[in-house]
Write a protein that holds these residues in place. Structure first.
Motif, mmCIF file in Angstrom:
data_model
loop_
_atom_site.group_PDB
_atom_site.id
_atom_site.type_symbol
_atom_site.label_atom_id
_atom_site.label_comp_id
_atom_site.label_asym_id
_atom_site.label_seq_id
_atom_site.Cartn_x
_atom_site.Cartn_y
_atom_site.Cartn_z
ATOM 1 N N ALA A 1 16.969 51.696 47.399
ATOM 2 C CA ALA A 1 15.597 51.395 47.826
ATOM 3 C C ALA A 1 15.598 50.339 48.928
ATOM 4 O O ALA A 1 14.863 50.451 49.905
ATOM 5 C CB ALA A 1 14.761 50.923 46.643
ATOM 6 N N ALA A 2 16.441 49.344 48.802
ATOM 7 C CA ALA A 2 16.514 48.306 49.827
ATOM 8 C C ALA A 2 17.016 48.897 51.143
ATOM 9 O O ALA A 2 16.480 48.608 52.206
ATOM 10 C CB ALA A 2 17.422 47.170 49.379
ATOM 11 N N ALA A 3 18.031 49.752 51.073
ATOM 12 C CA ALA A 3 18.536 50.381 52.284
ATOM 13 C C ALA A 3 17.478 51.282 52.891
ATOM 14 O O ALA A 3 17.356 51.388 54.099
ATOM 15 C CB ALA A 3 19.798 51.192 51.984
ATOM 16 N N GLY A 4 16.690 51.927 52.039
ATOM 17 C CA GLY A 4 15.657 52.826 52.530
ATOM 18 C C GLY A 4 14.543 52.096 53.234
ATOM 19 O O GLY A 4 13.905 52.640 54.119
ATOM 20 N N PRO B 1 11.828 61.423 57.990
ATOM 21 C CA PRO B 1 11.728 60.192 57.212
ATOM 22 C C PRO B 1 12.614 60.163 55.964
ATOM 23 O O PRO B 1 12.588 59.201 55.207
ATOM 24 C CB PRO B 1 10.255 60.168 56.809
ATOM 25 N N VAL B 2 13.418 61.211 55.733
ATOM 26 C CA VAL B 2 14.224 61.303 54.511
ATOM 27 C C VAL B 2 15.640 60.790 54.760
ATOM 28 O O VAL B 2 16.355 61.302 55.631
ATOM 29 C CB VAL B 2 14.265 62.750 53.969
ATOM 30 N N LEU B 3 16.019 59.774 53.971
ATOM 31 C CA LEU B 3 17.386 59.258 54.008
ATOM 32 C C LEU B 3 18.213 60.017 52.977
ATOM 33 O O LEU B 3 17.755 60.250 51.855
ATOM 34 C CB LEU B 3 17.414 57.772 53.664
ATOM 35 N N ILE B 4 19.443 60.368 53.351
ATOM 36 C CA ILE B 4 20.386 61.038 52.454
ATOM 37 C C ILE B 4 21.562 60.093 52.300
ATOM 38 O O ILE B 4 22.115 59.619 53.297
ATOM 39 C CB ILE B 4 20.839 62.381 53.054
ATOM 40 N N ARG B 5 21.920 59.817 51.058
ATOM 41 C CA ARG B 5 22.992 58.862 50.788
ATOM 42 C C ARG B 5 23.985 59.432 49.784
ATOM 43 O O ARG B 5 23.619 60.132 48.849
ATOM 44 C CB ARG B 5 22.430 57.537 50.221
ATOM 45 N N ASP B 6 25.258 59.095 49.981
ATOM 46 C CA ASP B 6 26.348 59.415 49.069
ATOM 47 C C ASP B 6 26.432 60.905 48.754
ATOM 48 O O ASP B 6 26.676 61.303 47.615
ATOM 49 C CB ASP B 6 26.226 58.585 47.787
ATOM 50 N N ASN C 1 12.636 59.021 50.546
ATOM 51 C CA ASN C 1 11.640 59.438 51.527
ATOM 52 C C ASN C 1 10.845 58.220 51.992
ATOM 53 O O ASN C 1 10.075 57.642 51.239
ATOM 54 C CB ASN C 1 10.713 60.478 50.885
ATOM 55 N N GLN C 2 11.002 57.854 53.270
ATOM 56 C CA GLN C 2 10.273 56.731 53.858
ATOM 57 C C GLN C 2 8.949 57.163 54.471
ATOM 58 O O GLN C 2 8.230 56.339 55.010
ATOM 59 C CB GLN C 2 11.119 56.069 54.953
ATOM 60 N N GLY C 3 8.634 58.451 54.395
ATOM 61 C CA GLY C 3 7.438 58.970 55.041
ATOM 62 C C GLY C 3 6.163 58.687 54.274
ATOM 63 O O GLY C 3 6.168 58.106 53.185
ATOM 64 N N GLN C 4 5.053 59.142 54.833
ATOM 65 C CA GLN C 4 3.735 58.981 54.229
ATOM 66 C C GLN C 4 3.391 60.116 53.281
ATOM 67 O O GLN C 4 2.470 59.992 52.480
ATOM 68 C CB GLN C 4 2.674 58.904 55.341
ATOM 69 N N GLY D 1 8.790 56.682 48.842
ATOM 70 C CA GLY D 1 9.080 55.347 48.337
ATOM 71 C C GLY D 1 9.806 55.265 47.014
ATOM 72 O O GLY D 1 9.833 54.215 46.387
ATOM 73 N N LYS D 2 10.430 56.343 46.568
ATOM 74 C CA LYS D 2 11.123 56.342 45.274
ATOM 75 C C LYS D 2 12.467 57.051 45.418
ATOM 76 O O LYS D 2 12.522 58.188 45.866
ATOM 77 C CB LYS D 2 10.262 57.057 44.235
ATOM 78 N N PRO D 3 13.585 56.399 45.041
ATOM 79 C CA PRO D 3 14.898 57.057 45.140
ATOM 80 C C PRO D 3 14.972 58.245 44.189
ATOM 81 O O PRO D 3 14.480 58.184 43.065
ATOM 82 C CB PRO D 3 15.896 55.979 44.734
ATOM 83 N N VAL D 4 15.586 59.323 44.660
ATOM 84 C CA VAL D 4 15.777 60.524 43.856
ATOM 85 C C VAL D 4 17.272 60.803 43.789
ATOM 86 O O VAL D 4 17.925 60.996 44.822
ATOM 87 C CB VAL D 4 15.054 61.736 44.489
ATOM 88 N N GLU D 5 17.817 60.814 42.577
ATOM 89 C CA GLU D 5 19.232 61.117 42.376
ATOM 90 C C GLU D 5 19.374 62.572 41.965
ATOM 91 O O GLU D 5 18.791 63.008 40.981
ATOM 92 C CB GLU D 5 19.838 60.227 41.299
ATOM 93 N N LEU D 6 20.143 63.323 42.732
ATOM 94 C CA LEU D 6 20.529 64.678 42.352
ATOM 95 C C LEU D 6 22.003 64.570 41.988
ATOM 96 O O LEU D 6 22.871 64.559 42.857
ATOM 97 C CB LEU D 6 20.303 65.651 43.509
ATOM 98 N N GLY D 7 22.275 64.404 40.692
ATOM 99 C CA GLY D 7 23.634 64.101 40.288
ATOM 100 C C GLY D 7 23.977 64.581 38.898
ATOM 101 O O GLY D 7 23.205 65.287 38.248
ATOM 102 N N GLU D 8 25.132 64.162 38.453
ATOM 103 C CA GLU D 8 25.650 64.561 37.145
ATOM 104 C C GLU D 8 24.656 64.209 36.045
ATOM 105 O O GLU D 8 24.103 63.116 36.025
ATOM 106 C CB GLU D 8 26.983 63.851 36.889
#
Length: 172
Positions: free
Chosen positions: A12-15, A37-42, A68-71, A105-112
């Protein structure tokens, strides 16, 4: 029991503040990108098992974080790659589901242990350390191609052979 992920605390801080700073912020090993506006990480293909690499015909999990940093909310509609027959967005149990929601404004994890992507019916072997191109498609933000890797397995078959670790004495 689900393990917590140390990368989540900085997402969230990086976003909201950028992609890093000089204060020792965690730098994830996966691919990082931005599309609109979408950041993709890891973003990465899951590490192969101790039994060996992902072989042709296998299904390999693909994990990533979205912010997602967008509106307006967005949705991850799907993905494509040449290394697999298809890429599906799947539920925890592996059943195909619809698009993944990406609220603002909310991190979304697509993971294990969560909704994630699955590379179906691999066309080639993927070992730890190998790379592949995967294109993600979002409803609003558009498409982005990422060069992602499968991490080198972090397990050790015999820890006593690792440098710096003493072998147990036969008397113990």
């Amino acid at each position: 029991m689900q393990k917590s992920d140390p990368r989540r605390t900085d997402l969230a801080a990086a976003g909201t503040t950028g992609c890093g700073n000089d204060e020792g912020e965690y730098n994830s090993p996966g691919a990082n990108a931005r599309v609109g506006p979408v950041l993709i990480r890891d973003a990465h293909i899951a590490e192969p098992s101790p039994d060996g690499p992902w072989d042709p015909g296998d299904d390999a999990p693909f994990y990533l974080w979205l912010f997602n940093q967008g509106q307006s909310a967005d949705r991850l509609l799907g993905a494509e790659t040449t290394v697999a027959r298809s890429v599906d967005i799947v539920s925890v149990d592996g059943t195909v589901r619809g698009p993944a929601e990406v609220p603002t404004g909310k991190p979304v994890e697509l993971g294990e242990g969560r909704v994630h992507l699955l590379l179906r019916d691999l066309r080639q072997q993927i070992r730890g350390g190998d790379y592949a191109w995967i294109t993600l498609r979002f409803e609003r933000a558009g498409e982005v191609a990422l060069r992602v890797h499968s991490p080198v397995p972090a397990y050790v078959d015999d820890a006593t052979d690792a440098p710096g670790l003493p072998s147990p004495s036969p008397d113990e």
